[in-house]
Motif scaffolding. Structure first.
Motif, PDB file in Angstrom:
ATOM      1  N   ARG A   1      -4.337  -4.190  -3.348  1.00 52.45           N
ATOM      2  CA  ARG A   1      -3.899  -3.978  -1.960  1.00 52.45           C
ATOM      3  C   ARG A   1      -2.633  -4.762  -1.655  1.00 52.45           C
ATOM      4  N   ALA A   2      -2.552  -5.988  -2.171  1.00 46.65           N
ATOM      5  CA  ALA A   2      -1.366  -6.808  -1.932  1.00 46.65           C
ATOM      6  C   ALA A   2      -0.146  -6.265  -2.661  1.00 46.65           C
ATOM      7  N   ALA A   3      -0.364  -5.629  -3.807  1.00 45.00           N
ATOM      8  CA  ALA A   3       0.753  -5.193  -4.647  1.00 45.00           C
ATOM      9  C   ALA A   3       1.395  -3.897  -4.168  1.00 45.00           C
ATOM     10  N   PHE A   4       0.616  -3.038  -3.487  1.00 47.32           N
ATOM     11  CA  PHE A   4       1.117  -1.707  -3.163  1.00 47.32           C
ATOM     12  C   PHE A   4       1.143  -1.501  -1.647  1.00 47.32           C
ATOM     13  N   PRO A   5       2.338  -1.533  -1.058  1.00 50.73           N
ATOM     14  CA  PRO A   5       2.460  -1.417   0.401  1.00 50.73           C
ATOM     15  C   PRO A   5       1.823  -0.164   0.979  1.00 50.73           C
ATOM     16  N   ALA A   6       1.776   0.920   0.214  1.00 49.94           N
ATOM     17  CA  ALA A   6       1.181   2.147   0.748  1.00 49.94           C
ATOM     18  C   ALA A   6      -0.267   1.934   1.180  1.00 49.94           C
ATOM     19  N   LEU A   7      -0.982   1.008   0.530  1.00 48.17           N
ATOM     20  CA  LEU A   7      -2.376   0.753   0.890  1.00 48.17           C
ATOM     21  C   LEU A   7      -2.491  -0.070   2.168  1.00 48.17           C
ATOM     22  N   ARG A   8      -1.416  -0.704   2.593  1.00 43.84           N
ATOM     23  CA  ARG A   8      -1.451  -1.496   3.823  1.00 43.84           C
ATOM     24  C   ARG A   8      -0.805  -0.777   5.002  1.00 43.84           C
ATOM     25  N   TYR A   9       0.238  -0.012   4.711  1.00 39.84           N
ATOM     26  CA  TYR A   9       0.999   0.607   5.802  1.00 39.84           C
ATOM     27  C   TYR A   9       1.108   2.119   5.698  1.00 39.84           C
ATOM     28  N   GLY A  10       0.666   2.686   4.597  1.00 34.50           N
ATOM     29  CA  GLY A  10       0.930   4.098   4.350  1.00 34.50           C
ATOM     30  C   GLY A  10       0.137   5.050   5.220  1.00 34.50           C
ATOM     31  N   ASP A  11       0.656   6.278   5.339  1.00 31.79           N
ATOM     32  CA  ASP A  11      -0.070   7.358   6.003  1.00 31.79           C
ATOM     33  C   ASP A  11      -1.325   7.697   5.202  1.00 31.79           C
ATOM     34  N   PHE A  12      -2.262   8.349   5.879  1.00 33.11           N
ATOM     35  CA  PHE A  12      -3.517   8.747   5.239  1.00 33.11           C
ATOM     36  C   PHE A  12      -3.673  10.256   5.308  1.00 33.11           C
ATOM     37  N   GLU A  13      -4.187  10.830   4.212  1.00 33.96           N
ATOM     38  CA  GLU A  13      -4.547  12.244   4.243  1.00 33.96           C
ATOM     39  C   GLU A  13      -5.583  12.529   3.167  1.00 33.96           C
ATOM     40  N   ASN A  14      -6.629  13.280   3.534  1.00 36.53           N
ATOM     41  CA  ASN A  14      -7.594  13.738   2.547  1.00 36.53           C
ATOM     42  C   ASN A  14      -6.958  14.811   1.660  1.00 36.53           C
ATOM     43  N   VAL A  15      -7.295  14.781   0.372  1.00 35.60           N
ATOM     44  CA  VAL A  15      -6.753  15.735  -0.586  1.00 35.60           C
ATOM     45  C   VAL A  15      -7.849  16.655  -1.118  1.00 35.60           C
ATOM     46  N   VAL A  16      -8.979  16.074  -1.523  1.00 36.32           N
ATOM     47  CA  VAL A  16     -10.136  16.838  -2.001  1.00 36.32           C
ATOM     48  C   VAL A  16     -11.388  16.228  -1.382  1.00 36.32           C
ATOM     49  N   ILE A  17     -12.248  17.062  -0.820  1.00 36.98           N
ATOM     50  CA  ILE A  17     -13.513  16.580  -0.253  1.00 36.98           C
ATOM     51  C   ILE A  17     -14.648  17.422  -0.807  1.00 36.98           C
ATOM     52  N   LYS A  18     -15.590  16.753  -1.445  1.00 32.99           N
ATOM     53  CA  LYS A  18     -16.831  17.378  -1.901  1.00 32.99           C
ATOM     54  C   LYS A  18     -17.982  16.477  -1.486  1.00 32.99           C
ATOM     55  N   ASN A  19     -19.200  16.958  -1.636  1.00 29.24           N
ATOM     56  CA  ASN A  19     -20.338  16.127  -1.249  1.00 29.24           C
ATOM     57  C   ASN A  19     -20.348  14.786  -1.976  1.00 29.24           C
TER      58      ASN A  19
ATOM     59  N   GLY B   1       1.574   6.486  -8.068  1.00 28.78           N
ATOM     60  CA  GLY B   1       2.638   7.324  -8.565  1.00 28.78           C
ATOM     61  C   GLY B   1       3.870   6.532  -8.944  1.00 28.78           C
ATOM     62  N   ALA B   2       4.615   7.041  -9.943  1.00 31.72           N
ATOM     63  CA  ALA B   2       5.861   6.425 -10.403  1.00 31.72           C
ATOM     64  C   ALA B   2       5.714   4.915 -10.569  1.00 31.72           C
ATOM     65  N   PRO B   3       4.773   4.456 -11.413  1.00 30.18           N
ATOM     66  CA  PRO B   3       4.487   3.031 -11.499  1.00 30.18           C
ATOM     67  C   PRO B   3       5.650   2.195 -11.993  1.00 30.18           C
ATOM     68  N   ASP B   4       6.609   2.833 -12.707  1.00 30.67           N
ATOM     69  CA  ASP B   4       7.721   2.060 -13.230  1.00 30.67           C
ATOM     70  C   ASP B   4       8.611   1.501 -12.130  1.00 30.67           C
ATOM     71  N   ARG B   5       8.467   2.036 -10.912  1.00 32.75           N
ATOM     72  CA  ARG B   5       9.313   1.580  -9.814  1.00 32.75           C
ATOM     73  C   ARG B   5       8.727   0.377  -9.084  1.00 32.75           C
ATOM     74  N   PHE B   6       7.537  -0.047  -9.441  1.00 36.76           N
ATOM     75  CA  PHE B   6       6.880  -1.111  -8.696  1.00 36.76           C
ATOM     76  C   PHE B   6       6.349  -2.166  -9.644  1.00 36.76           C
ATOM     77  N   ALA B   7       6.453  -3.412  -9.199  1.00 30.10           N
ATOM     78  CA  ALA B   7       5.952  -4.510 -10.024  1.00 30.10           C
ATOM     79  C   ALA B   7       4.436  -4.537  -9.964  1.00 30.10           C
ATOM     80  N   TRP B   8       3.802  -4.482 -11.080  1.00 26.45           N
ATOM     81  CA  TRP B   8       2.334  -4.550 -11.143  1.00 26.45           C
ATOM     82  C   TRP B   8       1.952  -5.292 -12.410  1.00 26.45           C
ATOM     83  N   SER B   9       1.261  -6.414 -12.215  1.00 29.76           N
ATOM     84  CA  SER B   9       0.894  -7.244 -13.355  1.00 29.76           C
ATOM     85  C   SER B   9      -0.543  -7.058 -13.751  1.00 29.76           C
ATOM     86  N   GLY B  10      -1.253  -6.142 -13.097  1.00 31.10           N
ATOM     87  CA  GLY B  10      -2.654  -5.909 -13.425  1.00 31.10           C
ATOM     88  C   GLY B  10      -3.558  -6.969 -12.881  1.00 31.10           C
TER      89      GLY B  10
END
Length: 453
Positions: free
Chosen positions: A359-377, A444-453
């Motif tokens: 959550r700290a590494a990826f701003p989309a999880l803190r500030y990004g828009d939300f949308e459902n893509v696939v919903i099943k039971n 998406g496009a992980p090469d553009r963002f710093a992620w140390s795992g």
């Protein structure tokens, strides 16, 4: 944008956490809350950046029956010991939020005791809502007063009385000066006069423009309280229910509907950072609420990746159980010892730590828009997105591995939750396995963002 939107909270009910006596004898203080010093490394390992303390001020029994707003409850310590603890938390990068119980006080509150002693000649008769001498109270007083939800040990304050407002605001000012608190959680916010919240917001923001105000709201339109005039956030009880219920009924449509209604493209709260939780001091602990404990990790994966501010209730990172009884909330509020907790299975702790890092590494999880893509039971895919970044969350609550297909525009997706596995786009869609009772977080496009795992 508030600091709270970047935070991961840890919620402590202090009197239970410390194993304090049920009733306050108002004798010499005992610094039981000092045990939290030993927990600070654990909080940091979890990725916690803010602690919300339930009531810490002098009270008779459970903390919500305040006797003195200017003194720390003697069962927890005193003002000096608590100030030092707050300093230690701040020095470790952990903010402090306190419970502001302003709708009511306990019968040991000094001004109420003055009314009991001096009757109609007390200068504090006007401090209490609808106090009158037209008949006795259910507690045997020679006067009547309003209570909180029929609990007459909780005396409702008159928040339109200027002296009451000044007494409370001065108390908040003392907490800000002495303990350097970063925010308040407002108890029973649905019962509190809006004008008081306006006065409170103006007062704290003049002292500290970053001060955060969050209200306890269970039902109703959250935007009535969380708006530029009143509070910054409120408790998201709608999604609390959906988080566990969707898993128990194997119906991801439930939580998907709430998330879309609140935060989707036409979401009614899409511009609010609501306070989100899987359990707290008033509801059954998650490990007792879920019918299948294998779903614990998925619940928290949603909590940390949905819009809002995630909070962990103390002990639930070890799947501590606890259910309310008709007589008591005590099972929800146990005394915990760190050494004993560290001897338990640490798998869920490790999962929460990883979620906090993601959550700290990826701003989309803190500030990004939300949308459902696939919903099943039993499966759910949703997207969090900023103009620069897209994150897909895939969940499977079934007892067997499934393969999910979903559309996206990324040439490459990296699963930052599970070993950083790479998946390639196949004509605008990806078809990939999700193990039973588990999730993937694909960036998406992980090469553009710093992620140390």
């Amino acid at each position: 944008m508030s600091w709270a939107q970047d935070a991961v909270f840890y919620h402590i009910y202090p009197l239970g956490f410390c194993g304090a006596p049920e009733y306050n004898d108002f004798a010499n203080p005992v610094p039981r809350l000092d045990k939290l010093y030993d927990w600070i490394p654990h909080l940091k390992a979890l990725g916690i950046t803010a602690v919300y303390f339930g009531p810490v001020f002098q009270s008779t029994r459970h903390g919500y029956d305040t006797a003195d707003y200017y003194r720390v409850d003697g069962r927890l310590g005193d003002n000096d010991s608590f100030a030092k603890l707050c300093d230690a938390l701040h020095q470790n990068g952990i903010r402090v939020v306190l419970d502001g119980v302003f709708n009511h006080v306990g019968r040991d509150f000094w001004a109420f005791q003055d009314v009991q002693k001096n009757g109609q000649s007390s200068p504090y008769c006007g401090w209490f809502h609808n106090l009158n001498f037209g008949g006795p109270s259910p507690m045997g007083d020679p006067f009547w007063y309003d209570s909180w939800q029929g609990h007459y040990e909780l005396v409702k304050l008159n928040l339109r009385h200027p002296d009451v407002v000044r007494h409370l605001l001065d108390a908040v000012g003392m907490w800000m000066d002495r303990f350097r608190i970063d925010g308040l959680r407002l108890d029973a916010a649905d019962c509190v006069d809006f004008d008081f919240f306006r006065a409170l917001k103006g007062y704290v923001r003049e002292r500290n423009p970053d001060f955060w105000l969050m209200g306890e709201i269970i039902h109703g339109d959250y935007a009535r309280w969380a708006n530029p005039e009143l509070l910054d956030s409120v408790t998201n009880y709608e999604c609390w229910k959906g988080l566990w219920s969707a898993h128990n009924t194997k119906n991801y449509f439930e939580i998907a509907h709430s998330l879309q209604r609140q935060f989707g493209p036409d979401g009614i709260y899409k511009n609010l950072a609501l306070y989100s939780f899987a359990d707290n001091h008033d509801v059954n602990r998650l490990a007792s609420q879920l019918t299948n404990r294998r779903h614990l990790e998925n619940v928290y994966t949603i909590l940390y990746t949905m819009p809002g501010i995630p909070s962990v209730y103390y002990g639930s990172e070890w799947a501590v159980e606890g259910a309310r009884t008709r007589e008591s909330d005590a099972p929800l509020r146990p005394c915990l010892e760190l050494a004993e907790m560290e001897s338990r299975d640490q798998t869920l702790c490790a999962h929460l730590s990883r979620l906090a890092r993601i959550r700290a590494a990826f701003p989309a999880l803190r500030y990004g828009d939300f949308e459902n893509v696939v919903i099943k039971n039993e499966q759910l895919v949703y997207r969090r997105a900023t103009p620069e970044q897209r994150v897909y969350v895939l969940l499977n609550l079934a007892e067997e591995e499934i393969h999910l297909e979903f559309p996206h525009q990324e040439p490459v997706l990296q699963d930052v939750l599970n070993g950083d596995a790479i998946f390639h786009n196949d004509g605008g869609r990806t078809w990939l396995p999700v193990p039973p009772c588990s999730a993937r977080i694909l960036v998406g496009a992980p090469d553009r963002f710093a992620w140390s795992g």
